[in-house]
Design a protein around this motif. Structure first.
Motif, PDB file in Angstrom:
ATOM      1  N   ALA A  63      -2.361  11.806   7.565  1.00  0.00           N
ATOM      2  CA  ALA A  63      -1.662  11.473   8.814  1.00  0.00           C
ATOM      3  C   ALA A  63      -1.746   9.986   9.147  1.00  0.00           C
ATOM      4  CB  ALA A  63      -2.220  12.306   9.952  1.00  0.00           C
ATOM      5  N   HIS A  64      -2.910   9.366   8.899  1.00  0.00           N
ATOM      6  CA  HIS A  64      -3.094   7.984   9.336  1.00  0.00           C
ATOM      7  C   HIS A  64      -2.575   6.962   8.335  1.00  0.00           C
ATOM      8  CE1 HIS A  64      -5.105   8.948  12.994  1.00  0.00           C
ATOM      9  NE2 HIS A  64      -6.018   9.659  12.368  1.00  0.00           N
ATOM     10  N   THR A  65      -2.345   7.345   7.107  1.00  0.00           N
ATOM     11  CA  THR A  65      -1.870   6.376   6.120  1.00  0.00           C
ATOM     12  C   THR A  65      -0.388   6.558   5.852  1.00  0.00           C
ATOM     13  OG1 THR A  65      -2.730   7.933   4.489  1.00  0.00           O
ATOM     14  CG2 THR A  65      -4.022   5.970   4.917  1.00  0.00           C
ATOM     15  N   ILE A  66      -0.004   7.768   5.450  1.00  0.00           N
ATOM     16  CA  ILE A  66       1.411   8.022   5.188  1.00  0.00           C
ATOM     17  C   ILE A  66       2.184   7.956   6.504  1.00  0.00           C
ATOM     18  CG2 ILE A  66       3.069   9.662   4.222  1.00  0.00           C
ATOM     19  CD1 ILE A  66       1.040   8.517   2.239  1.00  0.00           C
ATOM     20  N   ARG A 119      15.515  11.473   1.789  1.00  0.00           N
ATOM     21  CA  ARG A 119      14.447  10.494   1.935  1.00  0.00           C
ATOM     22  C   ARG A 119      13.580  10.464   0.681  1.00  0.00           C
ATOM     23  NH1 ARG A 119      12.799   7.953   6.511  1.00  0.00           N
ATOM     24  NH2 ARG A 119      10.661   7.220   6.549  1.00  0.00           N
ATOM     25  N   GLY A 120      13.161   9.262   0.306  1.00  0.00           N
ATOM     26  CA  GLY A 120      12.310   9.115  -0.867  1.00  0.00           C
ATOM     27  C   GLY A 120      10.978   9.844  -0.703  1.00  0.00           C
ATOM     28  N   LEU A 121      10.416  10.291  -1.826  1.00  0.00           N
ATOM     29  CA  LEU A 121       9.134  10.980  -1.772  1.00  0.00           C
ATOM     30  C   LEU A 121       8.000   9.962  -1.818  1.00  0.00           C
ATOM     31  CD1 LEU A 121       9.856  13.842  -4.346  1.00  0.00           C
ATOM     32  CD2 LEU A 121      10.329  13.763  -1.891  1.00  0.00           C
ATOM     33  N   ILE A 122       6.825  10.409  -1.431  1.00  0.00           N
ATOM     34  CA  ILE A 122       5.657   9.528  -1.492  1.00  0.00           C
ATOM     35  C   ILE A 122       4.571  10.221  -2.321  1.00  0.00           C
ATOM     36  CG2 ILE A 122       3.928   8.285  -0.144  1.00  0.00           C
ATOM     37  CD1 ILE A 122       5.850   8.296   2.202  1.00  0.00           C
ATOM     38  N   TYR A 123       4.056   9.499  -3.305  1.00  0.00           N
ATOM     39  CA  TYR A 123       3.045  10.053  -4.205  1.00  0.00           C
ATOM     40  C   TYR A 123       1.714   9.341  -4.038  1.00  0.00           C
ATOM     41  CZ  TYR A 123       7.107  11.882  -6.730  1.00  0.00           C
ATOM     42  OH  TYR A 123       8.264  12.525  -7.072  1.00  0.00           O
ATOM     43  N   ASP A 124       0.651   9.997  -4.505  1.00  0.00           N
ATOM     44  CA  ASP A 124      -0.612   9.267  -4.617  1.00  0.00           C
ATOM     45  C   ASP A 124      -0.648   8.629  -6.010  1.00  0.00           C
ATOM     46  OD1 ASP A 124      -1.636  11.010  -6.529  1.00  0.00           O
ATOM     47  OD2 ASP A 124      -3.566  11.210  -5.537  1.00  0.00           O
ATOM     48  N   ARG A 125      -1.715   7.896  -6.320  1.00  0.00           N
ATOM     49  CA  ARG A 125      -1.719   7.113  -7.565  1.00  0.00           C
ATOM     50  C   ARG A 125      -1.713   8.005  -8.803  1.00  0.00           C
ATOM     51  NH1 ARG A 125      -4.975   3.137  -6.836  1.00  0.00           N
ATOM     52  NH2 ARG A 125      -5.417   2.620  -8.989  1.00  0.00           N
ATOM     53  N   ASN A 126      -2.101   9.277  -8.622  1.00  0.00           N
ATOM     54  CA  ASN A 126      -2.128  10.180  -9.772  1.00  0.00           C
ATOM     55  C   ASN A 126      -0.942  11.132  -9.801  1.00  0.00           C
ATOM     56  OD1 ASN A 126      -4.646   9.124 -10.631  1.00  0.00           O
ATOM     57  ND2 ASN A 126      -5.639  10.311  -8.999  1.00  0.00           N
ATOM     58  N   GLY A 174      16.890   7.626  -0.940  1.00  0.00           N
ATOM     59  CA  GLY A 174      15.918   6.549  -0.791  1.00  0.00           C
ATOM     60  C   GLY A 174      14.995   6.488  -1.994  1.00  0.00           C
ATOM     61  N   ASP A 175      14.358   5.365  -2.175  1.00  0.00           N
ATOM     62  CA  ASP A 175      13.421   5.225  -3.288  1.00  0.00           C
ATOM     63  C   ASP A 175      12.118   5.967  -3.005  1.00  0.00           C
ATOM     64  OD1 ASP A 175      15.147   3.743  -4.712  1.00  0.00           O
ATOM     65  OD2 ASP A 175      14.242   1.794  -4.257  1.00  0.00           O
ATOM     66  N   ASP A 176      11.524   6.480  -4.080  1.00  0.00           N
ATOM     67  CA  ASP A 176      10.194   7.085  -3.952  1.00  0.00           C
ATOM     68  C   ASP A 176       9.153   5.968  -3.907  1.00  0.00           C
ATOM     69  OD1 ASP A 176      11.502   9.454  -4.206  1.00  0.00           O
ATOM     70  OD2 ASP A 176      11.086   9.667  -6.353  1.00  0.00           O
ATOM     71  N   LEU A 177       8.016   6.275  -3.317  1.00  0.00           N
ATOM     72  CA  LEU A 177       6.943   5.285  -3.268  1.00  0.00           C
ATOM     73  C   LEU A 177       5.695   5.857  -3.923  1.00  0.00           C
ATOM     74  CD1 LEU A 177       7.164   3.897   0.376  1.00  0.00           C
ATOM     75  CD2 LEU A 177       7.922   2.782  -1.726  1.00  0.00           C
ATOM     76  N   VAL A 178       4.998   5.013  -4.646  1.00  0.00           N
ATOM     77  CA  VAL A 178       3.699   5.407  -5.191  1.00  0.00           C
ATOM     78  C   VAL A 178       2.637   4.665  -4.395  1.00  0.00           C
ATOM     79  CG1 VAL A 178       2.245   5.500  -7.221  1.00  0.00           C
ATOM     80  CG2 VAL A 178       4.732   5.666  -7.451  1.00  0.00           C
TER      81      VAL A 178
END
Lengths: 638, 378
Positions: free
Chosen positions: A173-176, A68-75, A261-265
């Motif tokens: 928890a509520h956003t990701i 599964r793609g990873l999820i990052y914050d903007r930084n 899967g693609d990562d998301l920023v």
């Protein structure tokens, strides 16, 4: 023949019918013959061929789930990752004494002794040659204990699998959102083939909304099985890949590596998120911070929250019930799904509407004696300040949050124009943020009321309802996200962008990344563009003015804040009664709200804070907003 | 004492107790025995296909119970009543179809189910009976063969629901519903030129249809034309089912011994591809026996239709019987690679309950028609 009258001729009819039945029977015989011919061809003529194929059918195709793609914050901080987890598995066929083996495993502390009966049953019901998972989350110690004793346990093994992990836990928890096990109901909306090897699927938030992007594409490999189906060896997919492909034979290839899967920023700034969560600690509350021009959601916090890792690790029924039944409702994303009366935070919006429709000019003064009545009515609409604000112009009306000023002008503006303007600012409809479950809030209007109520007497719009709409009470509701978004519209002087949480994606395999463009919405154009600055000034007066309602919380900021307090009634105080906070049950206490943006002249952030039953906007919500903004500007200076 | 009336000119003989019971329940012994035989074979094969799961066997039996109950209930309704209800059943079914499109539950990416709190069902199933009922009702009082206007009206009655079902999207059921309705027209004596015109029209519609098909539907057609193109994906089913059938030979590998099914090479083995499991384990002889019973049921149905005494009963009985054959042929044809893969289960054998109820309800209607025919030809 047209026009001539025809009669029913029963005898002819029956005759035709019988003829047709005969023809149908003929067809049936023909088609059945075709079928039999085909069967004979398959089962008699080609019998040897297919028998060989069937015996050669020892190579089974096994799906390989994609990562599964990873999820990052903007930084670049990782918000969702995959960590290995160890599973204890048994292949029943290779174990002679299931019960004895389980008991010895229990002695090593690898399975719970009181689980033995259940596990034995589980093994019994499973296919003999397929691995049965005995334990899902083995600790390092257990893995070590097993490794030493491995030779005593033929047919038992520990395998590493990937599990979703959220390093920031409650904070995201509520956003990701989170992933959870796939149920049979999920398969009705998922591509069965692509999820053949997957065990988890996005259940909420970004994990759910961007499921297709994150999941990736399943791969296949071949495994050789014996006649009873036992796995003998695994063919190396890369070796199979290396075989020369037959001409035009993409489909001939018998193995395929999974495509991760693609990562998301995301737009989130996890440190700002942290600051907001700390400031909201202990309250049932929500805060949303957006970048006005792009619509990027920098922080979205709803407290109390829950640990999403519980879900991805498989949570027990009791844990889930506990979360569901918690009176503070930690599963509810208040930022997105909490709807609150916006109260006085709506006043800058209305100020714009008043200027736009020439109801007031900034210098017009209205006398406030502490209450307002409609002509020919004795009902008193009270100001929050009992003795009244005296003469107030637009600036003081907003800075001191004079209710009478807005009662008076709301009536002059009229409910329809008020409705249309607030809707144009983004209230009363979902903002269209890129996660599911957003609520629309409500901007009331006579048209809405006619639709919403069934009883005739409920459908009429009363003048008094326009009056209280002027201070964001009555039917009017909004989500914290909508408040942040519409405050951002003031900050950006009419520019509107759809709020978003995902700002880019990256391909883990080839390192390519894509930035998504913000989605601009239609710009809000005022008759006189100077009105923007007029209203921004009044909002700065809220934080800087000698009588501004949030001057105390905003003292000494190194940046100019344009803000507005709000205190929203949860229940109606009777005409002759007085609201005394200490005497009111906690759940009926006023909600505390604050909206702001900064720096006022060239805003970087716009935010909304809503604290359920927080008492007062200036006392509870404004300091929270201050803490969040301080964090943002501190981080910028570093 | 009750006497067998149909044989009035022969010596009257008293009925045996079971025959008496069947008579008073309006059931047809021959049909009943054949249907039960099919179901018994079905359960036997299913037990093997579902990895010897008793659980599945029990739930399938329970569904069969419901389906037979529906058959018995329908057998009690006189055809005349049925005819009176036809338009209302049709309209209700149409309403439900629209409801399902608007607010149906998503299942496998398609809107088919309607949740009524206690029960969930597919309104498209109702249409399998309601459409031929409606068409037969419409033709009942009109001169036959149907005039151009009547044909047009019936085409509307048939293709509106079929289109709605295709939009769910459920191509298999849409085809069956369209078939059931069209068969009524054919049996009513539809003139040959209309038939030719429709055929030409359909042929012309192929490119248009292709345009509106969903990806997975197109893939199925392409795979049918050349299964080897996609051995891992859609073509896999066909390849494996052909291997299962072929390796079964004349006598089969024996019950519970089908390697294709038991080693899970054969997908959908308990539902759409159960015919292949049967072929693998019971061989050509087993399949021929099953086909023979199916054909007996169809034949008996046509016999009942031929002896029915009014237009409505005749057309309806004929349509129900022939549609049953279409069912069998489409499923068997698909499994042995004669037809593309459309989701049509093998009637009364495949796992799953919705279509079973409709099927047996249809046979209930046949039995009702047969048991209530008046004696003495005109």
């Amino acid at each position: 023949m047209a026009g001539s009258i025809r009669f029913k001729n029963l005898r002819d009819e029956q005759h035709t019918f019988l003829k047709r039945i005969l023809i149908a029977a003929l067809f049936i015989v023909l088609l059945s013959g075709l079928l039999v011919w085909r069967l004979v061809h398959l089962q008699v003529v080609s019998y040897t061929h297919f028998t060989e194929l069937s015996q050669g059918n020892r190579i089974r195709i096994e799906p390989m789930p994609p990562t599964r793609g990873l999820i990052y914050d903007r930084n670049g901080h990782v918000l969702a990752e995959n960590v290995p987890t160890y599973r204890l598995e048994m292949i029943p066929e290779q174990v002679d004494d299931v019960r004895g083996t389980l008991e010895r495993l229990a002695a090593l502390g690898l399975v719970e002794p009181d689980e033995i009966d259940r596990l034995k049953d589980l093994v019994r019901r499973h296919r003999r040659f397929e691995p049965v998972t005995l334990g899902f989350r083995m600790t390092e110690d257990q893995v070590g204990a097993f490794a030493v004793n491995r030779q005593h346990f033929p047919g038992v093994d520990i395998r590493a699998r990937l599990r979703r992990h959220y390093p920031f836990g409650e904070l995201t928890a509520h956003t990701i959102g989170y992933v959870g096990g796939i149920s049979s109901a999920d398969f009705e909306r998922l591509d069965r083939a692509n999820y053949a090897g997957s065990s988890q699927v996005g259940r909420s938030g970004i994990e759910r909304r961007y499921e297709e992007t994150l999941h990736g594409t399943v791969g296949y490999r071949q495994i050789v099985v014996n006649a009873r189906g036992r796995v003998l060896e695994q063919l190396d997919p890369t070796a199979a890949e290396a075989q020369p492909a037959r001409p035009g034979g993409e489909g001939r290839r018998r193995s395929r590596e999974p495509l991760p899967g693609d990562d998301l920023v995301t737009s989130l700034d996890i440190r700002l998120q942290q600051a907001a969560a700390e400031a909201l600690e202990g309250w049932r509350a929500a805060a949303v911070v957006v970048e006005p021009r792009s619509g990027d959601v920098l922080a979205m916090v709803s407290t109390p929250s829950f640990d999403p890792n519980l879900f991805s690790g498989g949570l027990s029924r009791a844990q889930y019930q506990g979360l569901l039944n918690d009176p503070a409702n930690p599963l509810l994303n208040r930022a997105l799904r909490g709807i609150y009366p916006p109260g006085s935070t709506i006043k800058p919006h209305l100020g714009l509407a008043l200027l736009h429709h020439d109801i007031v000019d900034p210098d017009r003064r209205i006398f406030c004696r502490g209450h307002f009545s409609l002509p020919n009515s004795r009902h008193r609409f009270r100001d929050w300040l009992r003795q009244g604000h005296g003469h107030a112009d637009l600036k003081q009306g907003i800075a001191q949050s004079c209710d009478v000023y807005f009662y008076t002008t709301a009536v002059e503006l009229g409910i329809d124009r008020m409705h249309d303007f607030l809707v144009a600012m983004g209230l009363g409809q979902p903002t269209g943020i890129d996660i599911l479950g957003e609520r629309a809030g409500l901007v009331p209007s006579p048209a809405w009321k006619r639709q919403a109520f069934t009883r005739r007497e409920d459908q009429a719009w009363f003048p008094g309802e326009t009056v209280i709409a002027g201070i964001g009470q009555g039917y009017m509701t909004a989500t914290p996200l909508q408040l942040a978004h519409s405050t951002g519209v003031i900050a950006a002087r009419g520019l509107r962008s759809r709020p978003r949480l995902v700002i880019g994606s990256g391909n883990g395999t080839n390192g390519e990344s894509v930035d998504f463009d913000p989605e601009a919405l239609s710009r809000l154009v005022l008759k006189d563009p100077h009105a923007w600055e007029t209203i921004v000034d009044t909002m700065v007066e809220v934080t800087r003015g000698p009588r501004g309602t949030s001057r105390l919380s905003m003292q000494g900021t190194g940046y100019t804040v344009a803000g507005k307090t709000g205190t929203a009634q949860v229940f109606t105080v009777g005409q002759d009664e007085e609201y005394v906070e200490e005497e009111v049950h906690e759940l009926l206490r006023d909600h505390a709200l604050y909206v702001a943006f900064a720096p006022a002249e060239d805003p970087e952030i716009a935010l909304a804070v809503v604290v359920e039953n927080g008492g007062s906007g200036s006392r509870t919500a404004a300091p929270i907003a201050r803490a969040i903004m301080d964090r943002w500007f501190e981080a910028r200076e570093q | 004492m009750i006497f067998e009336e149909t044989q009035a000119f022969e010596t009257r003989r008293p009925l045996s107790a079971p025959a008496h019971l069947l008579r008073s329940l309006h059931l047809d012994a021959q049909l009943l025995v054949a249907l039960i035989a099919i179901c018994a074979i079905g359960l036997t094969v299913l037990y093997s296909a579902m990895a010897e799961s008793t659980q599945a066997l029990i739930s399938q039996s329970a569904r069969l119970g419901v389906a037979f109950f529906a058959m018995i209930v329908l057998a009690q309704v006189p055809p005349k009543k049925l005819r009176m209800w036809a338009p209302w059943v049709f309209l209700a079914g149409l309403g439900l179809l629209i409801a399902v499109l608007v607010m149906g539950e998503l299942g496998k990416g398609a809107r088919r189910w309607l949740d009524l709190g206690i029960i969930r069902f597919q309104p498209s199933e109702i249409m399998k009976l309601a459409v031929p009922m409606m068409a037969a009702w419409y033709l009942h009082e009109r001169p036959l063969p149907p005039s151009f206007g009547a044909v047009f009206v019936i085409a509307l009655m048939v293709f509106t629901p079929a289109l709605l079902i295709a939009m769910q999207p459920d191509l298999g059921t849409a085809v069956l519903v369209a078939c059931a309705g069209s068969i009524v027209l054919l049996l009513a004596g539809l003139k040959l030129r209309y038939l030719v015109a429709t055929g030409a029209l359909l042929l012309a519609a192929v490119p248009l249809l292709w345009h509106f098909m969903l990806d997975y539907q197109r893939r199925r057609v392409l795979t049918f034309l050349n299964p080897e193109t996609d051995p891992l994906g859609a073509g896999y089913n066909i390849i494996q089912s052909k291997i299962a059938l072929g390796s079964g030979g004349v006598f089969g590998k024996g019950w519970l011994n089908g390697t294709q099914a038991h080693l899970e090479f054969l997908p959908e083995r308990s539902t759409d591809f159960i015919f292949a499991v049967m072929g693998e384990e019971f061989g050509l002889l087993g399949l021929l026996a099953l086909l023979a019973i199916y054909l007996f049921v169809v034949g008996r149905g046509l016999y009942i239709a031929a002896h029915a005494q009014d237009t409505f009963s005749r057309l309806l009985a004929g349509s129900i019987s022939l549609t049953f054959f279409v069912y069998v042929f489409v499923n068997a044809g698909m499994v042995c690679g004669l037809l593309p893969v459309v989701g049509v289960p093998l009637p009364l054998v495949s796992f799953g309950g919705t279509s079973m109820v409709t099927l047996l309800a249809g046979f209930g209607i046949l039995m009702s028609i047969h048991s209530r025919r008046r004696l003495l030809p005109a």
